[in-house]
Design an enzyme around this catalytic site. Structure first.
Site: not given
Length: 488
Positions: A185, A261, A295, A391
């Site tokens: 997906k 991840e 990331c 983040e």
């Protein structure tokens, strides 16, 4: 071409059980450089998930896909060639839907990920599917033992929006090489890029029906069903740490293998003997790459306290050279953020950081039209503050002072994340010694590039579980069966 004509031109279809299908429900895909509708993707629902998982289950249980590595290598080589043959169409799609700059599509946004497919096709040529453990004596008899490695089963793979080709192929290639079947997906912000991969597989490879199924959609129930479906054996997800926690919890009910991840808040440490000019350039151009939507980017820059202001000036000067704007222009270095929602998040973090005492050295502004945000440097950042811990996923650097090497290591490790990092220093042994003390899955020393299909990538702590790429990436999708027989 008008927006309406353009949208029709880039409409894609789902891939389920070897058929390209529509659902009658559509999801609009926006061009982040303009905010206009670029195309439409079918909205998958729970029914489409169930159909895709059923197809993957049937393909795994009833075909020789899991036991025929030579055929799998053939199909992966076909996929690699088909991606190369369709690279220009994929390039324009990636620029328009992802907001990736043209220069990035010649690297990690498009062409470099193709090499992941070729790497795993080549790995199959000599991968050791069995491991001999030798004989042991038990009650006077000799018993021979060995380990066989076999495909783990049906994989539910969910990718993020920032590097859709890299993320999709880093999941798809090793799982297919292992002999698994897959339901993939794409992210709701970039569905067309992932669906294009499904159409290439359907039209240009011998991959059997059901082995690869590709979905798109924005309904949260789709992801939930994929991660909890009883016929799914492995879940692999790239995205935020909060969502990763939810997926891990959901998958625990059936004890699925889970590979995650997730996020990062990586630190770049400038030792007191570093070439500050080189390091400042690395920091500035790294954070501006794909507008900071990576990331593993080093978003915290740690500098000796006495050199804080000097480094701030160097980074700010370099950020001034970053060209941003139309991502289709070959001269543009930085494109837009993916959405207005993400831009608002980035701006909110910057404004709160300034209110909390950080110094806005440069940037901190929205640029219209589209979802652009000026490359931003914040100095005098408290290492415990929100901007140093959360983040951002935008082109924002936080400059933090430290007193000595031990203090730098302490600050770098002061994070729930552990995905990546960097160290710069003239004394290579000292720099590597510091790098080894940082609790992260990857580290760059003096600009070294670790990112390659043969190199395992993943994080410590809440940056994830498992590794993608390299041999370890293949083994995430394998089970190990120990066998023994009496030989005398």
């Amino acid at each position: 071409m008008s927006t309406q004509e353009q949208a029709v031109a880039v409409t894609r279809r789902l891939l389920i059980d070897g058929q390209l299908v529509e659902t009658g429900r559509t999801l609009a895909s926006l061009d982040p450089a303009t905010g206009a509708v670029y195309g439409h993707a079918p909205e998958a629902g729970v029914a489409e998930v169930d159909a895709a998982v059923a197809a993957a289950r049937r393909a795994f249980d009833t075909t020789d896909w899991p036991t025929n590595p030579q055929f799998r290598a053939h199909c992966l080589n076909q996929l690699y060639q088909a991606l190369r043959d369709n690279v220009e169409e994929l390039r324009e799609l990636t620029i328009a839907e992802v907001g990736a700059t043209r220069m990035l599509t010649h690297g990690n946004q498009l062409e470099t990920p193709f090499e992941i497919v070729r790497y795993y096709a080549g790995l199959l040529a000599d991968y050791p599917w069995t491991e001999d453990l030798g004989d042991v004596e038990v009650r006077g008899q000799q018993h021979h033992r060995w380990v066989e490695k076999e495909a783990a089963g049906v994989v539910a793979a969910i990718a993020a929006y920032n590097y859709p080709h890299q993320l999709a192929l880093a999941k798809l290639a090793p799982s297919l090489a292992a002999g698994c079947t897959v339901v993939l997906k794409g992210a709701p912000d970039t569905p067309l890029a992932t669906l294009a991969l499904g159409e290439i597989i359907a039209n240009h490879t011998d991959i059997p029906a059901g082995v690869v199924n590709v979905l798109s959609g924005s309904d949260i129930e789709v992801g939930k069903r994929m991660t909890t479906h009883p016929d799914v054996d492995v879940v692999t997800f790239t995205g935020s740490t909060p969502v990763g926690r939810q997926i891990m919890a959901a998958a625990s009910a059936t004890l699925k293998k889970v590979f995650l991840e997730l996020g990062g808040k990586s630190a770049m440490i400038l030792l007191d003997d570093a070439d500050y000019t080189k390091a400042a350039q690395f920091a500035a151009f790294s954070i501006a790459s794909h507008a900071g939507q990576g990331c593993a980017l080093t978003t915290r820059v740690l500098v000796p306290r006495q050199d804080h202001d000097k480094v701030a000036e160097l980074i700010a000067a370099t950020l001034g050279y970053v060209t941003y704007g139309d991502p289709s222009d070959p001269k543009t270095y930085m494109g837009p953020l993916i959405s207005e929602r993400q831009r608002d998040k980035v701006d909110g973090l910057v404004q709160r950081a300034v209110a909390a005492g950080a110094t806005l050295v440069t940037g901190g502004e929205k640029v219209d039209p589209g979802y652009f945000y000026k490359p931003t440097l914040l100095s005098n950042v408290d290492p415990d503050s929100e901007i140093a811990q959360e983040e951002v996923f935008g082109p924002v650097l936080a400059l933090i002072s430290y007193t000595d090497d031990d203090d730098a290591v302490r600050i770098a490790n002061n994070s729930i994340y552990g995905l990546s990092g960097a160290v710069f220093g003239a004394d290579a042994d000292r720099a590597k010694a510091v790098a080894r003390r940082i609790r992260t899955g990857t580290m760059s020393v003096n600009g070294g590039n670790y990112f390659h299909p043969d190199a395992p990538f993943g994080g410590y702590k809440q940056s994830g579980i498992g590794r993608e790429m390299g041999r370890l990436g293949l083994e995430e999708f394998l089970e190990h069966k120990t066998l023994a027989e009496v030989v005398s």
